[in-house]
Design an enzyme around this catalytic site. Sequence first.
Site, mmCIF file in Angstrom:
data_model
loop_
_atom_site.group_PDB
_atom_site.id
_atom_site.type_symbol
_atom_site.label_atom_id
_atom_site.label_comp_id
_atom_site.label_asym_id
_atom_site.label_seq_id
_atom_site.Cartn_x
_atom_site.Cartn_y
_atom_site.Cartn_z
ATOM 1 N N SER A 50 0.822 -1.218 0.000
ATOM 2 C CA SER A 50 0.000 0.000 0.000
ATOM 3 C C SER A 50 0.853 1.265 0.000
ATOM 4 O O SER A 50 1.943 1.289 0.569
ATOM 5 C CB SER A 50 -0.883 -0.007 1.254
ATOM 6 N N TYR B 134 -1.983 5.438 -4.390
ATOM 7 C CA TYR B 134 -3.008 6.466 -4.183
ATOM 8 C C TYR B 134 -2.413 7.748 -4.751
ATOM 9 O O TYR B 134 -1.357 8.188 -4.294
ATOM 10 C CB TYR B 134 -3.284 6.675 -2.689
ATOM 11 N N THR C 148 -5.304 2.565 -7.448
ATOM 12 C CA THR C 148 -6.613 2.352 -6.822
ATOM 13 C C THR C 148 -7.564 3.454 -7.286
ATOM 14 O O THR C 148 -7.294 4.633 -7.097
ATOM 15 C CB THR C 148 -6.480 2.337 -5.287
ATOM 16 N N LYS D 139 -7.163 -0.920 -9.886
ATOM 17 C CA LYS D 139 -7.790 -1.645 -8.769
ATOM 18 C C LYS D 139 -9.080 -0.935 -8.368
ATOM 19 O O LYS D 139 -9.054 0.244 -8.005
ATOM 20 C CB LYS D 139 -6.842 -1.687 -7.570
ATOM 21 N N HIS E 22 -12.924 -2.574 -2.612
ATOM 22 C CA HIS E 22 -12.149 -2.182 -1.434
ATOM 23 C C HIS E 22 -12.611 -2.973 -0.191
ATOM 24 O O HIS E 22 -12.569 -2.465 0.931
ATOM 25 C CB HIS E 22 -12.298 -0.672 -1.196
#
Length: 398
Positions: A150, A173, A199, A273, A297
């Site tokens: 992440s 992100y 994402t 994603k 998610h």
Amino acid sequence: MNDRNRLRRRFLQFLASSPALYYNPYTLSQTLTDPYAPETVSRAGDAINVFDFHETAKRSLMPGHYTYMALGTDDGGTLSANREGFKRFQLRMRRLIDVSNIDTSIELFGKKYPIPIILAPCGSNKAFHPDGELAVARAAKTKNVEQILSTVTSTGVEQVNEARGRPVWYQLYPSREWTVTEALVKRAEASGCPVVALTVDLPASNREVLDRHRRATNSDCQMCHSPQANVIPQKPMYQNIELSGGRSPDGSFMDWDFVDRLRDATSMKLLLKGIVTAEDAALAVDHGVEGIIVSNHGGRAEDSGRSTIECLPEIAQSVNQRIPIIIDSGFRRGTDIFKALALGADAIAIGRPYLWGLGSFGQEGVEAVLDILKKELEIVMKQARTTHIAAIDQRFIT
Ligand SMILES: Cc1cc2nc3c(=O)[nH]c(=O)nc-3n(C[C@H](O)[C@H](O)[C@H](O)COP(=O)(O)O)c2cc1C
């Protein structure tokens, strides 16, 4: 015989014929407890299924951290739909094919893996175990599965790569300010990450459940977090990146031009994603994206009420095997994995199950979760008489 004696005699006759007389503490305890109820375990190897790790982690984690992991958006409709969705599909089992030898391996982007399972990106793994992402990386190394790291990891990508023994995949992100996004992408690329997963399902995040929990427990979180309201700038991947003035992570501005820009800015393979419709899957292929992660998610984005397994058929049809499809959200059983493979996925990813393992027993817990899912997948493959992953197709599902 008076009435009283007659009643007494009837009662004794009733007792003599009643199973209660053959009292057996074993059968009694069986009927009193729910045999399906998950149990806490004191050793990773004692877990019967992944839900035992949930039960164990629930009891060992700090309430705030547990809630952060467990929560879904609004009423948790998508969270529960992700599990319910699997019940809408049934398996069509074949018979009389030799399944003495089962091969659960797959190939993805030119690499071979022993199981079709990937560790989905989950932020702040140190909230669940002091070794955090490093424990997950070591488990990924032992079991030879892919870990997607992440953006809000609690350990920098370079250290995680070292623990994994090779570069992991990186989850992105973005920030409205391109230079911030670019810095993250360049750092992941420089560390050797072969894949970046952008994402796309969080244009706005809903913190209602977490806020409710905070209020209820009167927890100010300062035991773990420094008093600043925003913890994001303190995350390792943002070291040396200035995040003030609209530069913090934000997914609301993203459009297909952004995807094109990112595509051109990196040599890493690009995955999206959070795709949940055939239309967006088709656009992803048109824009040169190399893979899709069907995801909501884990029920933490929108409360659409639609499970990912129900989104999969239209996406598989739209993609038509042009690029790999990975799917996550709600996968807990070997049969769940089998259903996704039958509906056209190339691999599945798990989030919470490995966090439960991590929160319970660190690296060992993550490994045990992967072992259990592999074992369950093997069982259902044998039951359906499929000897290898490519043999699992639409004929096995209805
Ligand atoms: C605690 C937690 C943190 C997460 N953090 C991220 C993240 O940083 N980036 C991301 O793309 N997805 C994140 N996710 C979503 C997961 O990548 C994945 O989509 C989801 O967990 C899959 O559903 P499951 O938990 O039911 O397996 C997070 C999920 C959880 C539970």
